[in-house]
Scaffold this motif. Sequence first.
Motif, PDB file in Angstrom:
ATOM      1  N   TRP A   3       4.345 -14.863  99.617  1.00 46.68           N
ATOM      2  CA  TRP A   3       3.035 -15.863  99.511  1.00 46.68           C
ATOM      3  C   TRP A   3       3.643 -17.032  99.421  1.00 46.68           C
ATOM      4  CZ3 TRP A   3      -0.146 -14.551 102.218  1.00 46.68           C
ATOM      5  CH2 TRP A   3      -1.977 -14.497 101.930  1.00 46.68           C
ATOM      6  N   ALA A   4       2.325 -17.934  99.479  1.00 46.84           N
ATOM      7  CA  ALA A   4       3.020 -19.387 100.306  1.00 46.84           C
ATOM      8  C   ALA A   4       2.594 -20.073  99.271  1.00 46.84           C
ATOM      9  CB  ALA A   4       2.207 -20.012 101.292  1.00 46.84           C
ATOM     10  N   ASP A   5       1.765 -20.343  97.689  1.00 50.85           N
ATOM     11  CA  ASP A   5       1.805 -21.189  96.730  1.00 50.85           C
ATOM     12  C   ASP A   5       3.016 -22.082  96.225  1.00 50.85           C
ATOM     13  OD1 ASP A   5      -1.102 -19.955  96.726  1.00 50.85           O
ATOM     14  OD2 ASP A   5      -0.869 -19.022  95.542  1.00 50.85           O
ATOM     15  N   PHE A   6       4.051 -21.630  96.499  1.00 54.23           N
ATOM     16  CA  PHE A   6       5.071 -22.593  96.868  1.00 54.23           C
ATOM     17  C   PHE A   6       4.810 -24.138  96.332  1.00 54.23           C
ATOM     18  CE2 PHE A   6       6.290 -19.905 100.324  1.00 54.23           C
ATOM     19  CZ  PHE A   6       6.565 -21.137 101.133  1.00 54.23           C
ATOM     20  N   VAL A   7       3.977 -24.227  97.609  1.00 56.53           N
ATOM     21  CA  VAL A   7       4.283 -25.421  98.480  1.00 56.53           C
ATOM     22  C   VAL A   7       3.797 -25.999  97.012  1.00 56.53           C
ATOM     23  CG1 VAL A   7       2.425 -26.356  99.559  1.00 56.53           C
ATOM     24  CG2 VAL A   7       3.381 -24.979 100.257  1.00 56.53           C
ATOM     25  N   PHE A   8       2.654 -25.763  96.075  1.00 55.89           N
ATOM     26  CA  PHE A   8       1.841 -26.688  95.269  1.00 55.89           C
ATOM     27  C   PHE A   8       3.255 -26.428  93.842  1.00 55.89           C
ATOM     28  CE2 PHE A   8      -2.098 -24.672  96.884  1.00 55.89           C
ATOM     29  CZ  PHE A   8      -2.767 -25.691  97.658  1.00 55.89           C
ATOM     30  N   HIS A  25       9.281 -30.477  98.608  1.00 52.29           N
ATOM     31  CA  HIS A  25       9.294 -31.020  99.318  1.00 52.29           C
ATOM     32  C   HIS A  25       8.296 -30.630 101.200  1.00 52.29           C
ATOM     33  CE1 HIS A  25      10.814 -34.814 102.160  1.00 52.29           C
ATOM     34  NE2 HIS A  25      11.514 -33.565 102.962  1.00 52.29           N
ATOM     35  N   LEU A  26       7.852 -31.829 100.465  1.00 47.95           N
ATOM     36  CA  LEU A  26       6.587 -32.199 101.815  1.00 47.95           C
ATOM     37  C   LEU A  26       6.830 -33.612 103.011  1.00 47.95           C
ATOM     38  CD1 LEU A  26       3.574 -30.995 103.148  1.00 47.95           C
ATOM     39  CD2 LEU A  26       2.472 -32.977 101.305  1.00 47.95           C
ATOM     40  N   GLN A  39       0.704 -21.771 103.975  1.00 50.17           N
ATOM     41  CA  GLN A  39       1.449 -22.534 104.023  1.00 50.17           C
ATOM     42  C   GLN A  39       0.631 -23.711 104.201  1.00 50.17           C
ATOM     43  OE1 GLN A  39       5.846 -21.662 104.596  1.00 50.17           O
ATOM     44  NE2 GLN A  39       6.010 -23.903 104.622  1.00 50.17           N
ATOM     45  N   LYS A  40       0.743 -24.073 106.336  1.00 50.21           N
ATOM     46  CA  LYS A  40       0.500 -24.699 107.021  1.00 50.21           C
ATOM     47  C   LYS A  40      -1.394 -25.469 105.818  1.00 50.21           C
ATOM     48  CE  LYS A  40       4.198 -24.232 108.216  1.00 50.21           C
ATOM     49  NZ  LYS A  40       4.477 -25.630 107.943  1.00 50.21           N
ATOM     50  N   ILE A  41      -2.009 -24.484 105.404  1.00 52.88           N
ATOM     51  CA  ILE A  41      -3.184 -25.180 105.487  1.00 52.88           C
ATOM     52  C   ILE A  41      -2.966 -25.609 103.842  1.00 52.88           C
ATOM     53  CG2 ILE A  41      -5.231 -24.037 104.516  1.00 52.88           C
ATOM     54  CD1 ILE A  41      -5.380 -21.657 106.058  1.00 52.88           C
ATOM     55  N   GLU A  42      -1.836 -25.409 103.163  1.00 57.07           N
ATOM     56  CA  GLU A  42      -1.590 -25.828 101.515  1.00 57.07           C
ATOM     57  C   GLU A  42      -1.260 -26.738 102.049  1.00 57.07           C
ATOM     58  OE1 GLU A  42       0.400 -22.761  99.231  1.00 57.07           O
ATOM     59  OE2 GLU A  42      -1.651 -22.280  98.815  1.00 57.07           O
ATOM     60  N   GLU A  43      -0.140 -27.250 103.046  1.00 58.60           N
ATOM     61  CA  GLU A  43       0.272 -28.851 102.682  1.00 58.60           C
ATOM     62  C   GLU A  43      -0.946 -29.804 103.617  1.00 58.60           C
ATOM     63  OE1 GLU A  43       4.716 -27.155 104.703  1.00 58.60           O
ATOM     64  OE2 GLU A  43       3.564 -27.547 105.877  1.00 58.60           O
ATOM     65  N   MET A  44      -1.556 -28.777 104.601  1.00 57.22           N
ATOM     66  CA  MET A  44      -3.068 -30.322 105.076  1.00 57.22           C
ATOM     67  C   MET A  44      -3.682 -29.982 103.830  1.00 57.22           C
ATOM     68  SD  MET A  44      -5.277 -28.713 108.040  1.00 57.22           S
ATOM     69  CE  MET A  44      -4.009 -28.024 108.608  1.00 57.22           C
ATOM     70  N   THR A  45      -3.537 -29.553 102.900  1.00 63.19           N
ATOM     71  CA  THR A  45      -4.322 -30.116 101.669  1.00 63.19           C
ATOM     72  C   THR A  45      -4.277 -31.208 100.714  1.00 63.19           C
ATOM     73  OG1 THR A  45      -5.328 -28.221 101.830  1.00 63.19           O
ATOM     74  CG2 THR A  45      -5.619 -29.060  99.555  1.00 63.19           C
TER      75      THR A  45
END
Length: 235
Positions: free
Chosen positions: A136-141, A146-147, A188-194
Amino acid sequence: MFRKLLFVFVSIGLTLSGYAQTPNLQTVTTQGNTTTNNISVRNVDGLVFTSDPVNQTLKSHWLKGSPVDPGVVRFECTSSVVTAGWEFYNSQLGKSLLYIRQATGNVGIGTADPKVRLAVNGEMLAKKVRITPNNWADFVFDSSYHLPSLQQLEHFITRHKHLPEMPSAKEVSDNALELGQNQAKLLQKIEEMTLYLIAQEKALEEREERISERQQLLSDREKRLSALEAKAGNE
């Protein structure tokens, strides 16, 4: 032969326990007749269907009670041929509706050659679909994530015509879409956009604060100038 016997089996209300009644199964199937009587099979091997009477072990199908669960009817295939299995056929429509391949357990609905566990050649309708993606993509937070900058993102889109780590239109056309993985990538892309929106919101707030401070400085300067002008006029 298998379809004919299966039809007879449905017509006569076969019971896989008890004792044989008259007429017996061989008489009914040989003459191509049906009966309203129940026919019981006491043999633990149940019924055997074969399309090769010379070498019956090659393409034999067994219909019997499950030795593991007494409440289950087992369809068994003794063939080692990859294409062996079971077919549900509609003679009125003249086509196969469903296949089960015994070697793989793959099920094909509307297709005779299922390459995966379940292959459907057509639409599917469901009230709920549950998927278990591997990551799952919560690693974005996470603070170590690296964003990329918006400038880097713009450069990638200009060059590749799709978002980073997302499949291109050609890749989807050639390889289809893995639904669980795609859902994780979309998140992941939604979280990056956030994160981009949060960063922009902070930048806007800082800019508004600086503008407000400058406006206050200008207001104070105007007040001081007005006071000086008033004082000079009084003198």
